[in-house]
Design a protein around this motif. Structure first.
Motif, PDB file in Angstrom:
ATOM      1  N   VAL A   1      32.409  46.010  55.392  1.00  0.00           N
ATOM      2  CA  VAL A   1      32.603  44.911  54.451  1.00  0.00           C
ATOM      3  C   VAL A   1      31.339  44.663  53.621  1.00  0.00           C
ATOM      4  O   VAL A   1      31.418  44.161  52.507  1.00  0.00           O
ATOM      5  N   LYS A   2      30.196  45.073  54.111  1.00  0.00           N
ATOM      6  CA  LYS A   2      28.938  44.866  53.388  1.00  0.00           C
ATOM      7  C   LYS A   2      28.592  46.026  52.447  1.00  0.00           C
ATOM      8  O   LYS A   2      27.489  46.088  51.943  1.00  0.00           O
ATOM      9  N   ARG A   3      29.517  46.922  52.201  1.00  0.00           N
ATOM     10  CA  ARG A   3      29.228  48.060  51.327  1.00  0.00           C
ATOM     11  C   ARG A   3      28.949  47.604  49.910  1.00  0.00           C
ATOM     12  O   ARG A   3      29.365  46.541  49.482  1.00  0.00           O
ATOM     13  N   LYS A   4      28.284  48.456  49.118  1.00  0.00           N
ATOM     14  CA  LYS A   4      27.675  48.020  47.889  1.00  0.00           C
ATOM     15  C   LYS A   4      28.487  48.067  46.608  1.00  0.00           C
ATOM     16  O   LYS A   4      28.059  47.497  45.627  1.00  0.00           O
ATOM     17  N   MET A   5      29.593  48.726  46.531  1.00  0.00           N
ATOM     18  CA  MET A   5      30.319  48.812  45.260  1.00  0.00           C
ATOM     19  C   MET A   5      30.899  47.454  44.877  1.00  0.00           C
ATOM     20  O   MET A   5      31.400  46.719  45.716  1.00  0.00           O
ATOM     21  N   SER A   6      30.834  47.155  43.590  1.00  0.00           N
ATOM     22  CA  SER A   6      31.376  45.888  43.098  1.00  0.00           C
ATOM     23  C   SER A   6      32.897  45.970  43.046  1.00  0.00           C
ATOM     24  O   SER A   6      33.480  47.051  43.158  1.00  0.00           O
ATOM     25  N   PHE A   7      33.529  44.826  42.832  1.00  0.00           N
ATOM     26  CA  PHE A   7      34.986  44.804  42.752  1.00  0.00           C
ATOM     27  C   PHE A   7      35.471  45.594  41.537  1.00  0.00           C
ATOM     28  O   PHE A   7      36.471  46.290  41.608  1.00  0.00           O
ATOM     29  N   ALA A   8      34.742  45.515  40.424  1.00  0.00           N
ATOM     30  CA  ALA A   8      35.122  46.272  39.221  1.00  0.00           C
ATOM     31  C   ALA A   8      35.049  47.782  39.484  1.00  0.00           C
ATOM     32  O   ALA A   8      35.931  48.533  39.047  1.00  0.00           O
ATOM     33  N   GLN A   9      34.041  48.227  40.193  1.00  0.00           N
ATOM     34  CA  GLN A   9      33.935  49.649  40.529  1.00  0.00           C
ATOM     35  C   GLN A   9      35.061  50.059  41.471  1.00  0.00           C
ATOM     36  O   GLN A   9      35.591  51.168  41.368  1.00  0.00           O
ATOM     37  N   THR A  10      35.434  49.171  42.362  1.00  0.00           N
ATOM     38  CA  THR A  10      36.542  49.455  43.266  1.00  0.00           C
ATOM     39  C   THR A  10      37.853  49.544  42.493  1.00  0.00           C
ATOM     40  O   THR A  10      38.667  50.438  42.751  1.00  0.00           O
TER      41      THR A  10
ATOM     42  N   HIS B   1      38.020  45.015  49.273  1.00  0.00           N
ATOM     43  CA  HIS B   1      38.219  45.192  47.839  1.00  0.00           C
ATOM     44  C   HIS B   1      39.305  46.233  47.558  1.00  0.00           C
ATOM     45  O   HIS B   1      40.088  46.080  46.621  1.00  0.00           O
ATOM     46  N   VAL B   2      39.345  47.291  48.354  1.00  0.00           N
ATOM     47  CA  VAL B   2      40.351  48.342  48.163  1.00  0.00           C
ATOM     48  C   VAL B   2      41.754  47.781  48.381  1.00  0.00           C
ATOM     49  O   VAL B   2      42.672  48.058  47.605  1.00  0.00           O
ATOM     50  N   ILE B   3      41.932  46.981  49.398  1.00  0.00           N
ATOM     51  CA  ILE B   3      43.250  46.389  49.676  1.00  0.00           C
ATOM     52  C   ILE B   3      43.670  45.464  48.541  1.00  0.00           C
ATOM     53  O   ILE B   3      44.800  45.542  48.048  1.00  0.00           O
ATOM     54  N   ILE B   4      42.762  44.613  48.094  1.00  0.00           N
ATOM     55  CA  ILE B   4      43.082  43.692  46.994  1.00  0.00           C
ATOM     56  C   ILE B   4      43.382  44.469  45.718  1.00  0.00           C
ATOM     57  O   ILE B   4      44.363  44.187  45.022  1.00  0.00           O
ATOM     58  N   ALA B   5      42.566  45.467  45.399  1.00  0.00           N
ATOM     59  CA  ALA B   5      42.781  46.280  44.197  1.00  0.00           C
ATOM     60  C   ALA B   5      44.101  47.042  44.282  1.00  0.00           C
ATOM     61  O   ALA B   5      44.819  47.171  43.287  1.00  0.00           O
TER      62      ALA B   5
ATOM     63  N   GLY C   1      47.161  46.720  41.740  1.00  0.00           N
ATOM     64  CA  GLY C   1      47.717  47.920  41.112  1.00  0.00           C
ATOM     65  C   GLY C   1      49.215  48.046  41.311  1.00  0.00           C
ATOM     66  O   GLY C   1      49.949  48.392  40.375  1.00  0.00           O
ATOM     67  N   VAL C   2      49.681  47.764  42.507  1.00  0.00           N
ATOM     68  CA  VAL C   2      51.121  47.828  42.783  1.00  0.00           C
ATOM     69  C   VAL C   2      51.866  46.775  41.972  1.00  0.00           C
ATOM     70  O   VAL C   2      52.933  47.051  41.411  1.00  0.00           O
TER      71      VAL C   2
END
Length: 70
Positions: A8-17, A45-49, A53-54
């Motif tokens: 959960v502390k990984r560095k990519m932003s939500f926009a990058q995700t 972030h991946v789950i929310i994105a 997307g769906v």
């Protein structure tokens, strides 16, 4: 449990995700980018994105059907 906290502390932003998930949806991902992203993407972030997307995909499909039929 520590693995989950670290993920959960990984560095990519939500926009990058969002960008990574978008390219994954249409299937245009390089293997090297995929490997780099897997080490940096935040799973929350991946789950929310993915859900966003769906929802967009369903909205587009419904709109196309309404335009064609109606």
């Amino acid at each position: 449990m520590d693995e989950m906290k670290d993920a959960v502390k990984r560095k990519m932003s939500f926009a990058q995700t969002l960008r990574a998930v978008f390219w994954s949806f249409i299937g245009l991902r390089k293997g090297s980018e995929h490997e780099r992203d897997m080490a940096q993407l935040n799973p929350v972030h991946v789950i929310i994105a993915g859900l966003i997307g769906v929802a967009i995909l369903i909205a587009v499909l419904i709109t196309v059907v309404r335009v064609v039929v109606g």
